[in-house]
Scaffold this motif. Structure first.
Motif, PDB file in Angstrom:
ATOM      1  N   PRO A 174       1.254  -1.642  -3.657  1.00  0.00           N
ATOM      2  CA  PRO A 174       1.410  -0.944  -4.934  1.00  0.00           C
ATOM      3  C   PRO A 174       0.429   0.209  -5.027  1.00  0.00           C
ATOM      4  O   PRO A 174      -0.580   0.246  -4.304  1.00  0.00           O
ATOM      5  N   GLU A 195       4.474  -5.311 -10.288  1.00  0.00           N
ATOM      6  CA  GLU A 195       4.318  -5.114  -8.845  1.00  0.00           C
ATOM      7  C   GLU A 195       5.550  -5.606  -8.087  1.00  0.00           C
ATOM      8  O   GLU A 195       6.014  -4.964  -7.138  1.00  0.00           O
ATOM      9  N   TYR A 237       4.089   0.355 -13.407  1.00  0.00           N
ATOM     10  CA  TYR A 237       3.012  -0.481 -12.873  1.00  0.00           C
ATOM     11  C   TYR A 237       1.651   0.028 -13.352  1.00  0.00           C
ATOM     12  O   TYR A 237       0.804  -0.743 -13.803  1.00  0.00           O
TER      13      TYR A 237
END
Length: 472
Positions: free
Chosen positions: A27, A284, A363
Motif C-alpha cells: 500500500p 488496504e 486508503y
C-alpha cells in the motif's frame, strides 16, 4: 500434434509481451507522526487486551458482551456475508484447474420391416484447460482473496463497533441509575427545605411567597424523575437490541457507575494503527483487490489459449463398448484474441486503473482519519479529567454554601432566595459531575475503539469456517 506445437510456440513468443504480475503490491506510504500530541505515559500496556471490556471490572458487562457476540443480528449478517466471500474465493480458484466433463448416450433401432434390432452406445471424457500465460486467472484469484480479506475486516469493524456500543450503552444505563438516585435525593432535600419554610411560616418568619417558591422547587425536582425513568427504559431497550434480545424480557441490575473501574489505556505508536485498525486494513484489502483487477483487465487484451482433449468410445454392441478397437482420442488447442471491440477492453483497463487510483486516496484518507480520531479522543480524555477535577472542587464548595445558607436561614440571618440559589447550584453541580463521569468512561470506550480494540489480523483468519472470532 503439429498444430498444438505451433500454437505453443506462438504462446511462448506472445508471453514475452505479457505484463509482469503486480499482485500483492504494497500500500502507499503515509507520513505518520512520531507520537501523539496528547499522549499518556508509557508505563501501562500500549495496546488493550482482546477482552478489553473486562478492564471495567464488571462481570455483568462481560456477560453482556459475550451475549452480544453470540446474539447480535448485525454480526450474524456480517458472518453470512463473510461466508459468501469465502465461497466466491473458492470459485475464483477453479479457473486455475482443468475442467472434466463426461458425455454418454445410447441408441436403439427397431426396424419396421425385416432386419434385426441393433443397439449402440457412446461415451466421451472431455478435458479442457485454459493456459494462464498472462496471469489473468491468477490475478482473479488474488482479487477474490483480497475481497475475502476485506470482508473479514468489515466483519471485525462491525464487531468492534457493536462491542463498543454495548459497553457504552451499558454505562449509560448505570449513569441513569445514578442520576435517578441523585434526582430522588434532590427531591428529599427540597422537601426538607420545604418543611423548614413551613415551620418558619408558622412562626411568622416566612411569607406565603417563600412557601410558594419552595413548593415550586419541590415540584420541579419531582418532574425530572419521570423523564429520567423514560431515558433509562430507552437505554435498556437499545442495549437489549444490541444483544439480540427482546426489550420486554431484559433488565439491567440496579446499581450505578460506582461498580465500574476506570481503566488506563495508552495509545502506543501511531504507526501501529496500520496493523490494528480493521477499517484501515479493509481499505488496504480493497486496494489490493483493485490492483489485481488491473492485472485482470490488462490480461484481457491478450489472447486466450485453451487446450482440450477427449477420450471416448463408440460401438454398435453395448457389451463391447470399452474394447480397445472402439476407443477414440483427440487433442486440440485453440487461440482466441480480440481484434476489434471498439475499444471496450482498453476502456475496462482504464477504469480498473482509475479505480485503483481512487482507492489509493481512500486508503490515505482512512489512515489520516484514524490518526485524527485517536488524537481527538486523547484530547477529550485530557479535557474531561481536568473538568472533573475542577467540578469536584466546585461540588465541595456548593455543599458548604448550601449547608451555611440553611443554617443562616434557620436563625433568620439569610433570606430564602439565598437558600434556593445554593440549593439549585448544588443540584446542577451534582448533575454535571455525574454526566462528566459517564463521558469520561465513554471516552475510554471510544479510545479502545479508535485504537482497534484488541483485534489482531492473524486471529480472524478463517473466521467463517471456524466460527465467530472474538471481537476487539
Amino acid at each position: 500434434m503439429r498444430a498444438v506445437g505451433l500454437i505453443a510456440a506462438a504462446c511462448a513468443v506472445l508471453a514475452g509481451c505479457a505484463p509482469a504480475a503486480r499482485v500483492g503490491s504494497m500500500p502507499p506510504k503515509v507520513a505518520l507522526p512520531a507520537g501523539w500530541s496528547a499522549g499518556e505515559t508509557a508505563q501501562a500496556r500500549a495496546w488493550p487486551d482482546r477482552d478489553w471490556w473486562s478492564s471495567f471490572g464488571s462481570a455483568e458487562l462481560s456477560g453482556m458482551v459475550e451475549s452480544g457476540q453470540a446474539g447480535n443480528l448485525e454480526l450474524a449478517a456480517a458472518l453470512a456475508r463473510l461466508r459468501q466471500a469465502e465461497g466466491q474465493a473458492r470459485i475464483a480458484g477453479v479457473a486455475l484447474l482443468p475442467t472434466v466433463d463426461f458425455y454418454s448416450g445410447s441408441d436403439r433401432s427397431l426396424p419396421l420391416g425385416s432386419g434385426s434390432t441393433s443397439t449402440s452406445a457412446s461415451g466421451q471424457l472431455h478435458i479442457a484447460y485454459e493456459v494462464d500465460f498472462w496471469g489473468k486467472n491468477k490475478a482473479s484469484v488474488a482479487a477474490a482473496a483480497a475481497s475475502l480479506e476485506g470482508n473479514r475486516d468489515d466483519r471485525q469493524t462491525i464487531e468492534l463497533t457493536v462491542t463498543s456500543a454495548i459497553v457504552s450503552t451499558y454505562l449509560q444505563v448505570l449513569s441513569l441509575h445514578d442520576r435517578l438516585a441523585s434526582a430522588r435525593a434532590h427531591v428529599a432535600n427540597a422537601e426538607h427545605v420545604l418543611k423548614l419554610v413551613q415551620a418558619q411560616r408558622s412562626a411568622g418568619a416566612a411569607s406565603p411567597l417563600d412557601l410558594a417558591r419552595q413548593r415550586s422547587v419541590v415540584a420541579g425536582q419531582q418532574a425530572a424523575i419521570p423523564e429520567l425513568l423514560q431515558q433509562q427504559r430507552e437505554a435498556q431497550s437499545a442495549l437489549a437490541i444490541l444483544l439480540g434480545r427482546a426489550p420486554q424480557t431484559f433488565k439491567v441490575a440496579d446499581h450505578g457507575l460506582d461498580t465500574i473501574s476506570l481503566p488506563h489505556v495508552t495509545p502506543g505508536l501511531p504507526s501501529e494503527l496500520l496493523a490494528r485498525r480493521p477499517d484501515i486494513r479493509r481499505a488496504e484489502a480493497s486496494l489490493a483487490e483493485a490492483d489485481a483487477n488491473v492485472d485482470v483487465a490488462r490480461a484481457a487484451l491478450f489472447p486466450n489459449i485453451r487446450l482440450t482433449g477427449a477420450l471416448g468410445a463408440q460401438s454398435s454392441a453395448l457389451l463391447s463398448l470399452l474394447n480397445a478397437p472402439n476407443l477414440v482420442a483427440n487433442v486440440s488447442a485453440s487461440l482466441m484474441t480480440p481484434i476489434f471491440d471498439a475499444g471496450r477492453l482498453k476502456r475496462e483497463r482504464d477504469i480498473a486503473i482509475a479505480r485503483k487510483q481512487e482507492l489509493v486516496q481512500v486508503y490515505r484518507a482512512a489512515v489520516l482519519g484514524a490518526l485524527a480520531e485517536v488524537g481527538i479522543v486523547l484530547g477529550q480524555i485530557h479535557s474531561l479529567d481536568e473538568q472533573r477535577k475542577l467540578k469536584t472542587v466546585e461540588l465541595e464548595e456548593a455543599k458548604l454554601a448550601f449547608d451555611l445558607a440553611e443554617i443562616r436561614y434557620r436563625v433568620g440571618a439569610e433570606d430564602l432566595m439565598t437558600v434556593l440559589d445554593t440549593q439549585r447550584a448544588l443540584s446542577d453541580v451534582q448533575n454535571d459531575l455525574g454526566l462528566l463521569k459517564l463521558k469520561r468512561l465513554q471516552a475510554t470506550v471510544s479510545l479502545y475503539k479508535a485504537l482497534g480494540g484488541g483485534w489482531q489480523a492473524d486471529a480472524v483468519a478463517g473466521a467463517a469456517a471456524g466460527g465467530a472470532p472474538r471481537p476487539g
